[in-house]
Design a protein around this motif. Structure first.
Motif, mmCIF file in Angstrom:
data_model
loop_
_atom_site.group_PDB
_atom_site.id
_atom_site.type_symbol
_atom_site.label_atom_id
_atom_site.label_comp_id
_atom_site.label_asym_id
_atom_site.label_seq_id
_atom_site.Cartn_x
_atom_site.Cartn_y
_atom_site.Cartn_z
ATOM 1 N N ARG A 56 6.053 2.583 6.206
ATOM 2 C CA ARG A 56 5.076 3.404 5.741
ATOM 3 C C ARG A 56 4.422 4.240 7.217
ATOM 4 O O ARG A 56 2.879 5.304 7.030
ATOM 5 N N TRP A 82 -9.188 8.686 3.847
ATOM 6 C CA TRP A 82 -8.012 8.771 1.748
ATOM 7 C C TRP A 82 -6.791 9.588 1.929
ATOM 8 O O TRP A 82 -6.855 8.836 0.940
ATOM 9 N N ASN A 83 -6.118 9.865 2.996
ATOM 10 C CA ASN A 83 -5.185 9.647 2.323
ATOM 11 C C ASN A 83 -3.609 9.378 3.458
ATOM 12 O O ASN A 83 -2.907 9.285 3.466
ATOM 13 N N ARG A 84 -5.102 8.264 4.172
ATOM 14 C CA ARG A 84 -3.860 7.500 5.143
ATOM 15 C C ARG A 84 -4.707 6.078 5.663
ATOM 16 O O ARG A 84 -5.965 6.054 6.148
ATOM 17 N N GLN A 85 -3.548 5.330 6.720
ATOM 18 C CA GLN A 85 -4.336 4.470 6.888
ATOM 19 C C GLN A 85 -4.107 4.264 8.972
ATOM 20 O O GLN A 85 -3.202 4.774 9.132
ATOM 21 N N GLU A 90 3.743 7.155 9.235
ATOM 22 C CA GLU A 90 4.387 8.311 9.977
ATOM 23 C C GLU A 90 4.659 8.751 11.029
ATOM 24 O O GLU A 90 5.095 9.596 11.955
ATOM 25 N N ASP A 118 -10.178 2.862 4.437
ATOM 26 C CA ASP A 118 -11.269 3.795 4.047
ATOM 27 C C ASP A 118 -11.616 5.212 4.961
ATOM 28 O O ASP A 118 -12.520 4.964 6.042
ATOM 29 N N GLU A 127 0.907 -0.633 -0.114
ATOM 30 C CA GLU A 127 -0.062 -0.639 0.385
ATOM 31 C C GLU A 127 1.275 1.278 0.402
ATOM 32 O O GLU A 127 1.562 1.765 0.472
ATOM 33 N N ASN A 128 0.583 1.845 -0.235
ATOM 34 C CA ASN A 128 0.839 4.038 -0.691
ATOM 35 C C ASN A 128 0.727 4.331 0.443
ATOM 36 O O ASN A 128 1.721 5.851 0.560
ATOM 37 N N LYS A 129 -0.694 4.550 1.281
ATOM 38 C CA LYS A 129 -1.021 5.229 1.679
ATOM 39 C C LYS A 129 0.218 5.023 3.303
ATOM 40 O O LYS A 129 0.502 4.361 4.383
#
Length: 204
Positions: free
Chosen positions: A71, A40-43, A73, A35, A7-9
């Protein structure tokens, strides 16, 4: 549950420690949000553990963190009130070494006695780490030694704009009964996924 390394989030992790007076405190519960309008921009991973059962929870906790480590942050570890020093130094060293995108660490009402100086140096040398916020914690002197950790922010009162910085983590623990995706909640841990584990108000 789709815990994918591909995943990219970005991922925010909230680890909340429950007390032994809470029903189901001995079970580890994980809510994963994939979701919804605020995600929308992260998990976001909400992980509920127990300080008095941390020896049992540590291995499954680390297994979850390893799936997200590339991933992550932000990591928030929250207890209330301050308990004994149950968090091992290895957890903080792991974050310093294995989470390359980590930007914020927030620690609230924790006894940080077990953190050693070598780990402080690792955190200080992290390329992306912006802040290590120590809020109402105890035995954090090693973080202040020789000013080796420039990212350190020690807070003894309320933080203005805390939710804007770290998100919403001040909510009651989930019920210990039942879980989704067929996970058996009678075992030592239960995992559920949802689109929005916290209330969302849509304002026009």
């Amino acid at each position: 549950m789709e815990l994918s390394r591909n995943e990219n989030k970005p991922v925010w992790v909230y680890i909340i420690f429950r007390k032994n007076h809470c029903s189901g405190h001995e079970k580890m519960t994980v809510n994963i949000s994939f979701d919804g309008p605020v995600f929308w921009n992260r998990q976001v991973a909400y992980i509920y553990c127990c300080s008095c059962h941390f020896d049992e929870h540590e291995a499954p906790l680390m297994a979850i963190l390893e799936k997200f480590e590339q991933r992550v942050e932000r990591v928030c570890l929250v207890d209330k009130p301050v308990d004994y020093p149950f968090l091992p130094d290895t957890l903080f060293s792991y974050m310093a070494r294995k989470m390359p995108k980590l930007q914020f660490i927030y620690l609230r009402e924790l006894d940080l006695e077990k953190i050693n100086r070598g780990t402080v140096v690792e955190l200080a040398n992290h390329k992306n780490l912006k802040k290590v916020i120590v809020h109402f914690c105890r035995n954090y002197e090693v973080l202040e030694d020789f000013r080796n950790l420039p990212q350190l922010l020690v807070v003894k009162g309320d933080i203005v704009g805390l939710k804007a910085m770290l998100g919403d983590f001040d909510f009651p623990p989930p019920s210990s009964t039942g879980s989704s995706n067929g996970t058996d909640s009678s075992g030592p841990s239960s995992i559920r996924t949802s689109s929005s584990p916290v209330p969302v108000s849509n304002r026009s």
